[in-house]
Design a protein around this motif. Structure first.
Motif, PDB file in Angstrom:
ATOM      1  N   HIS A   1      -2.273  10.107   0.824  1.00 51.51           N
ATOM      2  CA  HIS A   1      -1.469   9.788  -0.362  1.00 51.51           C
ATOM      3  C   HIS A   1      -2.334   9.161  -1.453  1.00 51.51           C
ATOM      4  O   HIS A   1      -2.244   9.530  -2.636  1.00 51.51           O
ATOM      5  N   LEU A   2      -3.202   8.230  -1.064  1.00 49.12           N
ATOM      6  CA  LEU A   2      -4.044   7.539  -2.035  1.00 49.12           C
ATOM      7  C   LEU A   2      -5.176   8.418  -2.552  1.00 49.12           C
ATOM      8  O   LEU A   2      -5.517   8.388  -3.741  1.00 49.12           O
ATOM      9  N   LEU A   3      -5.769   9.203  -1.670  1.00 47.28           N
ATOM     10  CA  LEU A   3      -6.909  10.036  -2.064  1.00 47.28           C
ATOM     11  C   LEU A   3      -6.508  11.151  -3.024  1.00 47.28           C
ATOM     12  O   LEU A   3      -7.220  11.438  -3.997  1.00 47.28           O
ATOM     13  N   PHE A   4      -5.393  11.790  -2.730  1.00 48.31           N
ATOM     14  CA  PHE A   4      -5.062  13.035  -3.427  1.00 48.31           C
ATOM     15  C   PHE A   4      -3.862  12.919  -4.373  1.00 48.31           C
ATOM     16  O   PHE A   4      -3.454  13.915  -4.978  1.00 48.31           O
ATOM     17  N   ASP A   5      -3.286  11.719  -4.482  1.00 50.39           N
ATOM     18  CA  ASP A   5      -2.173  11.478  -5.409  1.00 50.39           C
ATOM     19  C   ASP A   5      -0.997  12.417  -5.170  1.00 50.39           C
ATOM     20  O   ASP A   5      -0.355  12.889  -6.121  1.00 50.39           O
ATOM     21  N   ILE A   6      -0.721  12.681  -3.907  1.00 48.73           N
ATOM     22  CA  ILE A   6       0.440  13.481  -3.525  1.00 48.73           C
ATOM     23  C   ILE A   6       1.530  12.534  -3.032  1.00 48.73           C
ATOM     24  O   ILE A   6       1.263  11.649  -2.217  1.00 48.73           O
ATOM     25  N   PRO A   7       2.774  12.669  -3.521  1.00 50.55           N
ATOM     26  CA  PRO A   7       3.855  11.775  -3.081  1.00 50.55           C
ATOM     27  C   PRO A   7       4.029  11.790  -1.564  1.00 50.55           C
ATOM     28  O   PRO A   7       3.806  12.823  -0.903  1.00 50.55           O
ATOM     29  N   LEU A   8       4.440  10.672  -1.017  1.00 48.20           N
ATOM     30  CA  LEU A   8       4.574  10.536   0.435  1.00 48.20           C
ATOM     31  C   LEU A   8       5.556  11.534   1.033  1.00 48.20           C
ATOM     32  O   LEU A   8       5.371  11.991   2.160  1.00 48.20           O
TER      33      LEU A   8
END
Length: 429
Positions: free
Chosen positions: A267-274
């Motif tokens: 989530h933090l690395l790729f900015d994809i919602p949880l």
């Protein structure tokens, strides 16, 4: 993530390796030792090493083999290690090797920001006598286990080096603090799952990504229900069916806490919602993760389980290192299976997702409570199910800090450890 790119074959990258005597560190040195450029010159050279200090003899052998400028140890004393280093050097026939030795709890943090102090750039060769091509970018590989890797991670980012991150905990507990410190393309994942995702994401634009799919081996207790899990032993928890890892990471794989941490990391690395990150159980550990795109296509990264591949990619990013690991043998029949995660038996992933949703210092509390519970489990004081139960209980008591700083993260961790120890003491009576 954006790509740093430099011409292949024109520069030898300098490597700062944190946690060199651990599983990641020893495999990284295997990669460094074997990697060569087209002209036969070293692809990488070791600028500095650090380790915790529990295996100083191995650290001394590594230093003599790779002759870094600086060596850091968290525990021990400089004179004792220097004596050991001199003895190893004499036995190997190495003369006049005297690296700077840093000792103390902050040794890895200081090593993470190490700058080249030699005259090699002017002399055009290595100070130790093995000349090679022009020295290229500095890469810090953080292979430390646990949240103690946060300060070294921040120091590496501050130095401007490319950070190859195997220490997932530092990103998880640091969260936005680490993200704000990282420049574009400065942070490269080394966990096999996140390395796989980074590779798969090259297949499309950010707008085309539908979901990230993390694969999990299921650990040694795959298929067990809670009643069976209540009876498992520490020795059984350390028998991972696929990977050879340290006790903490292996136990985290058995509880699936490791997969919860990896979900937060993705989530933090790729900015994809949880809510667009899934976990699927894949016992063969050949498909390391997948990206599903908006047109229905799913791209997977596949290779036999071998951490040298993601390590090599982290060191050479964005270029691949030829021969880093074996590929799949397509001349032999093989079956790959995928199963849904049993969230009732293994609630650690949902718990991690909730901690990540609440953000702030909640992921730090999740990680710290887990570390204390794992120590208690291996000491025989609590049962296997008490590990994740303790995480849930401590999270339920936590109040987030108003501002995320290194100090607030450390404070939250200390609170979580203290509260966990108090709760664990009640269980073990």
């Amino acid at each position: 993530m954006q790509n740093h790119r430099e011409p292949q074959g024109t520069a030898t990258r300098q490597i700062i390796l944190l946690g060199s005597t651990g599983s990641i560190g020893t495999q990284a040195l295997d990669v460094i030792d074997a990697a060569r450029q087209d002209d036969g010159s070293p692809r990488f050279e070791v600028l500095a090493l650090s380790a915790g200090g529990t295996n100083q003899e191995l650290l001394a052998r590594q230093a003599v083999r790779f002759r870094p400028q600086a060596v850091g140890i968290a525990a021990g004393n400089a004179s004792g290690f220097k004596e050991m280093l001199d003895g190893v050097a004499d036995a190997a026939g190495v003369r006049c090797y005297h690296p700077q030795i840093l000792v103390g709890a902050d040794a890895s943090t200081r090593i993470a920001g190490w700058k080249d102090t030699s005259d090699r750039r002017e002399a055009g060769g290595r100070a130790a006598g093995t000349g090679h091509a022009q020295v290229g970018a500095v890469v810090v590989l953080n292979g430390i286990t646990g949240s103690i890797g946060l300060a070294p991670t921040l120091a590496a980012l501050k130095s401007g080096a490319l950070l190859a991150l195997a220490n997932k905990e530092s990103l998880i507990v640091g969260g936005q603090l680490v993200k704000d410190a990282a420049g574009p393309g400065q942070l490269v994942p080394v966990d096999s799952e996140h390395s796989a995702l980074a590779q798969c994401l090259r297949s499309g634009s950010a707008a085309e990504v539908d979901r990230l799919i993390l694969t999990a081996s299921g650990g040694p207790f795959r298929g067990m229900g809670r009643e069976q899990l209540a009876q498992v032993t520490p020795a059984q928890a350390l028998k991972h069916p696929t990977w050879a890892m340290g006790p903490m990471v292996t136990t985290n794989s058995a509880t699936l806490v490791n997969k919860g941490l990896e979900l937060i990391e993705a989530h933090l690395l790729f900015d994809i919602p949880l809510n667009r990150i899934d976990v699927v159980v894949h016992p063969q550990s050949v498909v390391h993760s997948m990206v599903q795109f908006t047109d229905g296509s799913t791209i997977a990264q596949c290779s036999p389980p071998d951490m040298r591949l993601p390590i090599a990619l982290g060191l050479g990013w964005p270029d691949r290192v030829p021969g880093a690991a074996k590929s799949c043998d397509w001349t032999k029949a093989a079956s790959w299976t995928f199963e849904p995660l049993d969230a009732a038996a293994f609630p650690a992933v949902d718990l991690a997702k909730d901690a990540a949703q609440r953000a702030s210092t909640f992921p730090a509390v999740y990680n710290a409570a887990n570390e204390e519970a794992v120590h208690a489990f291996h000491a025989g004081r609590i049962g296997f199910l008490n590990i994740v139960d303790t995480i849930e209980e401590v999270l339920s008591e936590h109040s987030a800090h108003s501002q995320l700083t290194l100090e607030s993260v450390l404070d939250a961790e200390q609170w979580a450890r203290t509260r966990s120890i108090e709760r664990l003491a009640l269980i073990s009576r």
